[in-house]
Motif scaffolding. Structure first.
Motif, PDB file in Angstrom:
ATOM      1  N   ASP A   1     -66.168  19.152  73.179  1.00 57.28           N
ATOM      2  CA  ASP A   1     -66.556  18.047  74.059  1.00 57.28           C
ATOM      3  C   ASP A   1     -65.383  17.015  74.159  1.00 57.28           C
ATOM      4  O   ASP A   1     -65.542  15.847  74.546  1.00 57.28           O
TER       5      ASP A   1
ATOM      6  N   GLN B   1     -62.737  16.263  76.474  1.00 61.43           N
ATOM      7  CA  GLN B   1     -62.030  16.594  77.873  1.00 61.43           C
ATOM      8  C   GLN B   1     -60.606  16.421  78.041  1.00 61.43           C
ATOM      9  O   GLN B   1     -60.065  17.089  78.535  1.00 61.43           O
TER      10      GLN B   1
ATOM     11  N   VAL C   1     -59.149  19.957  76.906  1.00 64.94           N
ATOM     12  CA  VAL C   1     -59.354  20.868  77.784  1.00 64.94           C
ATOM     13  C   VAL C   1     -58.395  20.684  78.874  1.00 64.94           C
ATOM     14  O   VAL C   1     -57.790  21.503  79.540  1.00 64.94           O
TER      15      VAL C   1
ATOM     16  N   TYR D   1     -65.143  22.617  78.933  1.00 64.17           N
ATOM     17  CA  TYR D   1     -65.528  21.365  78.551  1.00 64.17           C
ATOM     18  C   TYR D   1     -66.983  21.172  78.445  1.00 64.17           C
ATOM     19  O   TYR D   1     -67.630  21.639  79.510  1.00 64.17           O
TER      20      TYR D   1
END
Length: 385
Positions: free
Chosen positions: A85, A87, A90, A125
């Motif tokens: 989770d 971002q 990622v 994500y």
């Protein structure tokens, strides 16, 4: 047939996809990581890992991802689909975000290096609501979740995943604008030349040494830490276009830097030069489309020499049928003369100028109008000539 069946079964196992969900959290009480590894058969392996070393939220996210990847290696997984989770993790892994910090760059390289051990590795994500298992494990929550496995293995990591390198302390021999001041305050040495020595002696009154660091004294606030030009450029970039930056102007950036406790010479000039290098400011800065020409002031050197005259109307009709107003304004004193009229003819304009201007203030040198019919033709124009 038996060997062929075993071969197909091994190929099926090699193509099986393992799912990995990770989350990391850091607070004043400590740092933790939560891992949920799901096998192709749907068996969940849940881990709660306590990070027993200094961490931030970003580094905790990377530690959770790396620990999950190591767990997948131990389980002989060939195809892994990882989800987190964060971002930032990622986007940095995919190359959309640049890892400006050195530690973040090392973590990104470590993740890519570990991913090479798998045949395929994919990082995606997911929102925090879809990652509740790992989120609960990372925070070591005491809330019971029905979808968690019965056995949760708790592991403690005593060192980060990155290999720390010992670097010998090297004295920085590069001289900056602070070097002469520091030498004078610490050793009492002057630079060569009478003028340079006098300049340092006067300038040093504004500075002080605190634990070997140079600070500039302030009248109403705390002392400001002096930084060299390289550090100053970094401070400007962070405040201008960093995570909390809003692409402000030079004055705002200088004020923010001083409020944060930093100082360097020629702060405004340095900030202006760095801001001009910002691509976003060059693309989205407001631009004026007005023509660049000097302003020309309209004035006169003597009262009642130059008058501006014009007609207002038609207005709502008043007593006597008047519905127009002729107005004259003196350029020097801004004095106003006005008369209501029922008709606007050249003869009416001549009478107004004679009665309200010439008989009261003398003959003017100039009358400025909009070249209306009443002013540009007979009888007003020949009369003025």
């Amino acid at each position: 047939m038996g060997s062929l069946g075993k071969k197909k079964e091994r190929e099926k196992e090699d193509e099986a996809v393992w799912k990995l969900l990770t989350d990391g959290a850091s607070s004043e009480e400590g740092s933790g990581a939560g891992i949920t590894l799901i096998s192709p058969e749907g068996i969940e392996l849940t881990y709660a890992i306590r990070l027993d070393f200094e961490n931030t939220n970003n580094t905790a996210e990377y530690e959770a991802l790396l620990a999950g990847m190591r767990l997948a290696q131990k389980m002989k997984a060939r195809h892994v689909e990882a989800s987190t989770d964060s971002q930032r993790v990622v986007k940095q892994y995919q190359g959309e975000y640049e890892a400006k910090d050195g530690t973040m760059a090392q973590y990104v390289a470590k993740v890519k290096e570990t991913a090479e051990a798998f045949k395929t590795f994919k990082l995606e994500y997911i929102p925090r609501g879809r990652n509740r298992k790992s989120d609960a494990l990372s925070k070591l929550a005491s809330v019971a979740f029905d979808h968690l496995a019965r056995e949760v293995k708790v592991e403690v990591l005593t060192s980060p995943s990155l290999n720390t390198k010992e670097v010998a302390a090297v004295e920085n021999v590069q001289e900056t604008w602070m070097t002469p001041i520091i030498k004078f305050l610490r050793d009492g040495t002057f630079p060569e030349g009478d003028w340079a020595a006098r300049k340092i002696r006067v300038k040093a009154l504004q500075y002080e040494l605190v634990d070997g660091e140079l600070y500039r004294r302030s009248y109403l606030g705390p002392s400001l830490k002096c930084v060299d030009m390289e550090e100053a450029e970094y401070v400007i970039r962070e405040m201008h276009e960093g995570i909390c930056g809003m692409h402000s102007g030079p004055r705002t950036i200088v004020t923010k830097a001083m409020n944060a406790g930093f100082y360097w010479p020629r702060m405004y000039e340095t900030t202006s030069r760095e801001i001009k290098k910002c691509d976003n400011c060059q693309l989205h800065a407001p631009m004026t489309h007005r023509h660049k020409h000097p302003m020309i002031s309209v004035s006169t050197s003597w009262p009642f020499q130059k008058w501006a005259i014009d007609i207002i109307g038609p207005l709502p009709e008043g007593p006597g049928g008047v519905k127009y107003v002729v107005v004259a304004i003196d350029y020097f004193t801004k004095w106003v003369e006005a008369r209501p009229l029922a008709k606007i003819t050249g003869e009416q304009m001549r009478r107004f100028v004679l009665d309200n201007i010439i008989c009261r203030y003398g003959v003017p040198k100039e009358l400025v109008s909009d070249n209306g019919v009443q002013f540009a033709v007979r009888p007003f124009k020949p009369w003025c000539e």
